[in-house]
Write a protein that holds these residues in place. Sequence first.
Motif, PDB file in Angstrom:
ATOM      1  N   VAL A  47      52.295  41.755  43.927  1.00  0.00           N
ATOM      2  CA  VAL A  47      52.156  41.361  45.324  1.00  0.00           C
ATOM      3  C   VAL A  47      51.629  39.928  45.400  1.00  0.00           C
ATOM      4  CG1 VAL A  47      50.969  41.795  47.494  1.00  0.00           C
ATOM      5  CG2 VAL A  47      51.821  43.716  46.121  1.00  0.00           C
ATOM      6  N   LEU A  61      56.967  37.533  52.113  1.00  0.00           N
ATOM      7  CA  LEU A  61      55.981  38.609  52.198  1.00  0.00           C
ATOM      8  C   LEU A  61      54.809  38.160  53.067  1.00  0.00           C
ATOM      9  CD1 LEU A  61      54.989  41.393  51.292  1.00  0.00           C
ATOM     10  CD2 LEU A  61      53.944  40.287  49.301  1.00  0.00           C
ATOM     11  N   PHE A  64      51.060  43.575  53.435  1.00  0.00           N
ATOM     12  CA  PHE A  64      51.203  44.716  52.524  1.00  0.00           C
ATOM     13  C   PHE A  64      50.118  45.738  52.850  1.00  0.00           C
ATOM     14  CE2 PHE A  64      48.204  42.047  50.224  1.00  0.00           C
ATOM     15  CZ  PHE A  64      47.284  42.954  49.713  1.00  0.00           C
ATOM     16  N   LEU A  78      55.450  46.871  51.331  1.00  0.00           N
ATOM     17  CA  LEU A  78      55.542  45.419  51.459  1.00  0.00           C
ATOM     18  C   LEU A  78      56.404  45.087  52.672  1.00  0.00           C
ATOM     19  CD1 LEU A  78      56.228  44.482  47.719  1.00  0.00           C
ATOM     20  CD2 LEU A  78      54.038  44.925  48.834  1.00  0.00           C
TER      21      LEU A  78
END
Length: 312
Positions: A47, A61, A64, A78
């Motif tokens: 991540v 991204l 999360f 995610l």
Amino acid sequence: MAVVSNREILPRTLSHRFGEKPTAVRNWSVTTDGATNHAAVIAATGVVMLAAHPEYGFLKLTEFAINEVDVFHVEVQLTYTVPPEAEENPLAREDIWHFSTGGTSVVGTEYYEGEGNEPANRSPLRNTAGDMYEGIMIPEGETRATITGNRELFPLGDARQVTNSVNDRTWAGCARHAWFCSGISGEYASEMVDEVEVEYWKITVELIFRASGHNLLLPNVGFHYIKPGNPPQRMRAYVRSLSDPLDSNSEVITVPSTMPVPLKDDGDIDDVIDQSPEARGPKINEFRVYREFDFSLVFGDPPLSVQLLGTL
């Protein structure tokens, strides 16, 4: 304890509503050999905030979530979307400028005589006998600029020095003393960046622009005048009148003035009898009542589009 294995599980989802930004979601299943801290789970699944989606590279991204199903299983979700134009570190983000317009009331001391908007066409606001009108308030447009940005420390020293001050030179394309700083405020905040907490202050600056400036414009009139001599003397202002106002041939006398009279630049009174009342009109003096400061030292250079404000 540690992560034993991890894998992405289906389904992958992608949603996009007209007029909004698309959003994609991926899910991971993580198996551990016991209670495991979140940092190990994050490291195992790779991540990294603002990492690109494997299929849709323009999606990054931005969020999360970790859900511990039981002591041996963890789910990681995610979420990818189009990020705002900002640096990940809040201290690296550029300042944002907001503008709004409104109105206020200011003292009316001058008017435009004839055609055109040039300063040379402005004359003192007075009647045909040369008396100033008092208590006249007129509306004037204002442009309010709000600057928001992030700082590592709250600039208390700058806030004390610049609040209630005017610009001492041309700034944002506008003349000296056209901008006024009405206040600087700050709010403490923090964000996580690469698993490190970044503490900072959200700073808000309030500025007010007036085309006429923020100096006081006052007629040079008074109940007293300075009589030339050695030394000069401060005397009661007077006006000339007739001993018999109904007889134009009666004696000309001086009487104390019941209202302020126009003064010359040296403070003396203009008592030329043959001079017309219009020529004896008061001069409008300009007074700076606020501290002046170089705004560029604190607020930096505004965006290029702001420079055009002074040409409107």
